[in-house]
Design an enzyme around this catalytic site. Structure first.
Site, PDB file in Angstrom:
ATOM      1  N   CYS A   1       0.787  -1.235   0.000  1.00  9.57           N
ATOM      2  CA  CYS A   1       0.000   0.000   0.000  1.00  9.57           C
ATOM      3  C   CYS A   1       0.819   1.285   0.000  1.00  9.57           C
ATOM      4  CB  CYS A   1      -0.936   0.012   1.205  1.00  9.57           C
ATOM      5  SG  CYS A   1      -2.077  -1.382   1.273  1.00  9.57           S
TER       6      CYS A   1
ATOM      7  N   LYS B   1      -8.794   6.575   2.133  1.00  4.56           N
ATOM      8  CA  LYS B   1      -7.530   6.155   2.745  1.00  4.56           C
ATOM      9  C   LYS B   1      -6.381   7.059   2.313  1.00  4.56           C
ATOM     10  CE  LYS B   1      -4.314   2.204   2.493  1.00  4.56           C
ATOM     11  NZ  LYS B   1      -4.199   0.765   2.205  1.00  4.56           N
TER      12      LYS B   1
ATOM     13  N   HIS C   1      -2.708   6.867   4.316  1.00  8.86           N
ATOM     14  CA  HIS C   1      -1.592   5.941   4.595  1.00  8.86           C
ATOM     15  C   HIS C   1      -0.247   6.478   4.126  1.00  8.86           C
ATOM     16  CE1 HIS C   1      -0.605   1.368   5.187  1.00  8.86           C
ATOM     17  NE2 HIS C   1      -0.162   2.144   6.172  1.00  8.86           N
TER      18      HIS C   1
ATOM     19  N   ASP D   1      -4.415  -0.347  -5.962  1.00  3.66           N
ATOM     20  CA  ASP D   1      -3.047   0.034  -5.598  1.00  3.66           C
ATOM     21  C   ASP D   1      -2.045  -1.084  -5.860  1.00  3.66           C
ATOM     22  OD1 ASP D   1      -4.081  -1.519  -3.559  1.00  3.66           O
ATOM     23  OD2 ASP D   1      -3.415  -0.211  -1.933  1.00  3.66           O
TER      24      ASP D   1
END
Length: 698
Positions: A193, A252, A254, A460
């Site tokens: 990720c 998201k 991250h 991703d």
């Protein structure tokens, strides 16, 4: 194609020159009293104060006066962007009091056209909608082959070695592919990720910004860590923000939050070009579900728990021995040892014992709105935020990056989709994801933005093969491709969907088989928004505009390099003259059990050490004939084996000359949890709130 700006003419009354002489009727004077060029007496073309700026219109370059020259390329967008510029030229110094009242309408018209110029320029910039799924396998989508499952028959037992029954329905994403361009060789820059998303945002390999692992941790572990996307990195959001775009991120992130204090937000989306953020600063993990099995650093957590139990047992044994007179030791020593054990326990349990509270949170801009988050309501909140953002910004160009939490474990799925698919919980989650995509696309259409919105859908990286529970597979299906999430070389870890739609500009239903990268989205989006790609750093991505529009036959990439952490696992060569697509593997993970296709003895396959096999000479595959990488070539089976390996090896050497050391963001000091960096609503450590900051007892 837009026509040239029309030349509009009006007759002007006599105008006083700034030198005090009255202009003769029927003649035009410049701002310094000089007579305008003859032949246009009494006429003022709007091309004089309103000049067409040289720009490229549908592939033709204008010179500013309506002439067009084919086959010229500009650095900015090659999509239609006619611009009218209102200039006062040399008349800008004329005194307003010298202009008759009946001529003020000309000045008013100039101002109105100057305003409308800005509005027209904004109107002609496409809205940009980027949708990224999390851990989605390329084989999970109907438009990439899953439509063959409708009859509940084996898809390809030869390629997958398994029987897949039932239909995984993704009609909205399939429709997006039908209405746009589908890339079949779209590749993530990293197989996990954080580094993959870093590359996507910046158009650069993640190790160029330190967002890649040396050894050990491969993604960010805590909201309260100090690692993250460095502030000196330039994202496509920052460039488009400078071009007048509204820039939003829903979902998201991250990429880190803070550096030195709880409020510095150095890695936060708002510090990287986004002017609005709603979502998770971290990522979903099993710990986000109450009662879920530990996922975050589970091995380290188990070891710490074991060490604590052993130390406590040792202190207890000494205390019993002291009580029974079997051991001659003072009680101060016993109590001191007990205190040290307790301190050790508190040190690690303060972080690992509250993973859900520290990591599973929602933020709106800089404020924590839900801590811990409620998984059952999160999908609805994300959808509401995305739709609201589109509605709020429908009258100006916007960039919206919808970074979905689906389909990462723990596969949080609403009750409306539970049990609806024929592929268990994972299938339910995929179908809910498709519904969310459909609702977002519907919002674009309802607001009349479909034809002015450049839409993109991807994942991703590949599906997570090792994600399993007692009921079976919880990760995605990567189709015919070998490997999965965490594997930087095998296609299954990096081959992802790539779907683009812009009605009326991109051809509908087109399928491209050229190798492309998630890093290509950066220069593509920058070009569409009228910005410039940074020239002070290496940009690994290449604009997809020519390929998508059909003006280029081949991808701009001749070579692509595939990393696992900091280790180069593979490289590919697109030999455009012959159409061959070569893939060279220098390292491959060791599957467990052998031949299983994944590392089922651990959560992810490693990048180095005993968990990989180094190949000398390297493995060679011809992906144009063997996309599943099932038949490695040898000098006996491929006459050009040595030539191809040598050519790719030379490209690797040239690529490595572009590398330079940078501060590592995944070092232990950056990865570990720091309480003073932890985002918190309320008073730390009593962090708890529900949506929009309402206090709660959680």
């Amino acid at each position: 194609m837009f026509p040239a700006a029309p030349s509009l003419w009006v007759r002007l009354p006599p105008v006083g020159s700034p030198r005090g002489r009255k202009a003769r009727s029927g003649r035009l004077y410049s701002g310094k009293g000089r007579e305008a060029r003859p032949g246009r007496q009494g006429l003022s073309p709007l091309i004089q104060p309103f000049r067409e700026r040289p720009t490229e219109v549908a592939g033709l370059v204008t010179d500013g006066v309506g002439r067009r020259y084919p086959d010229k390329t500009l650095a900015r967008s090659s999509f239609p962007r006619p611009v009218l510029v209102c200039e006062q030229s040399e008349q800008r110094d004329q005194r307003l009091d010298a202009i008759p009242w009946d001529s003020l309408w000309v000045l008013l018209l100039c101002l109105l056209l100057r305003t409308s110029e800005l509005q027209a320029a904004n109107a002609l910039k496409p809205n940009i909608l980027l949708i990224m799924a999390d851990d989605l396998g390329i084989g999970d989508l109907g438009c990439y082959g899953n439509d063959t499952l409708s009859a509940g028959i084996p898809v390809s037992t030869v390629l997958t070695g398994m029987f897949v029954c039932g239909l995984l329905r993704t009609p909205n994403i399939d429709r997006l592919a039908e209405e746009g361009v589908k890339l079949t060789q779209h590749l993530a820059a990293a197989p996990v990720c954080t580094p993959s998303r870093s590359s996507f945002l910046t158009g650069r390999h993640s190790f160029r910004s330190g967002m890649e692992a040396d050894d050990g941790y491969r993604v960010l572990q805590w909201n309260g860590g100090s690692g993250g996307l460095p502030a000196n990195e330039t994202t496509f959001a920052r460039i488009l923000q400078q071009q007048g775009y509204a820039t939003g991120l829903i979902g998201k992130w991250h990429q880190g939050v803070n550096c030195e204090s709880r409020t510095d937000h150095c890695h936060h989306p708002l510090n990287h070009g986004f002017d609005y953020f709603y979502g998770m600063p971290f990522t979903l993990v099993n710990d986000c579900r109450p009662g879920g099995s530990p996922e975050l650093d589970a091995v380290t957590r188990a070891r710490l728990r074991l060490y604590t139990q052993m130390a406590a047992l040792g202190v207890l044994t000494v205390a019993v021995g002291k009580t029974c007179g079997l051991i001659s030791v003072s009680w101060k020593v016993v109590l001191g040892a007990a205190g040290l054990v307790f301190l050790f326990f508190v040190t690690w349990y303060a972080s690992f014992g509250f993973v859900r509270r520290w990591n599973c949170i929602l933020m709106r801009n800089h404020d924590v709105t839900e801590q811990p988050m409620v998984l059952e309501t999160t999908a609805g909140r994300m959808l509401h935020e995305a739709v609201s953002y589109i509605e709020r910004n429908k009258h100006r160009p916007f960039l919206l990056f919808v970074s979905l939490l689906h389909v990462h474990i723990p596969l949080a799925t609403t009750k409306h989709f539970l049990g609806k698919s024929q592929h268990g919980l994972y299938g339910d989650n995929v179908e809910e994801m498709d519904w969310l995509v459909g609702e977002i696309l519907k919002a674009v259409e309802v607001n009349g933005l479909k034809n002015t919105t450049f839409t993109y859908f991807t994942s991703d990286h590949g599906g997570h093969l090792e994600a399993r529970d007692e009921h079976g597979q919880l990760g995605g299906w990567n189709g015919i491709f070998r490997g999965g999430k965490g594997m930087g070389g095998w296609e299954g870890g990096i081959r992802v969907p790539g779907i683009f739609r812009w009605p009326g500009v991109l051809p509908a239903g087109r399928v491209m088989h050229e190798p492309t990268s998630l890093m290509d989205v950066f220069p593509t989006v920058v070009q569409l928004g009228g910005g410039d790609v940074p020239q002070d750093r290496v940009i690994d991505g290449r604009s997809l505009v020519p390929l998508l529009r059909g003006t280029a036959e081949h991808s701009a990439h001749e070579f692509l390099f595939h990393y696992c952490g900091k280790y180069l696992h593979a490289a590919r060569w697109h030999e455009k003259d012959s159409g061959r697509l070569w893939k060279v593997h220098y390292m491959t993970p060791r599957f467990h059990p052998e031949g299983a296709g994944a590392c089922y003895d651990r959560r992810l396959c490693p990048c180095s050490g005993d968990g990989v096999t180094q190949h000398s000479p390297p493995l060679l595959f011809d992906l144009s004939r063997d996309p599943s990488e099932a038949r490695p070539l040898s000098p006996g089976s491929e006459p050009r084996y040595h030539v191809v390996v040598a050519r790719v090896g030379e490209a690797v050497k040239q690529h490595r000359r572009t590398l330079s050391p940078v501060p590592p963001q995944f070092s232990l000091s950056n990865i570990i949890w720091k309480p003073w960096l932890q985002p918190c609503c309320g008073t730390f450590p009593l962090c708890a709130c529900r949506q929009d900051g309402d206090p709660s007892e959680t």
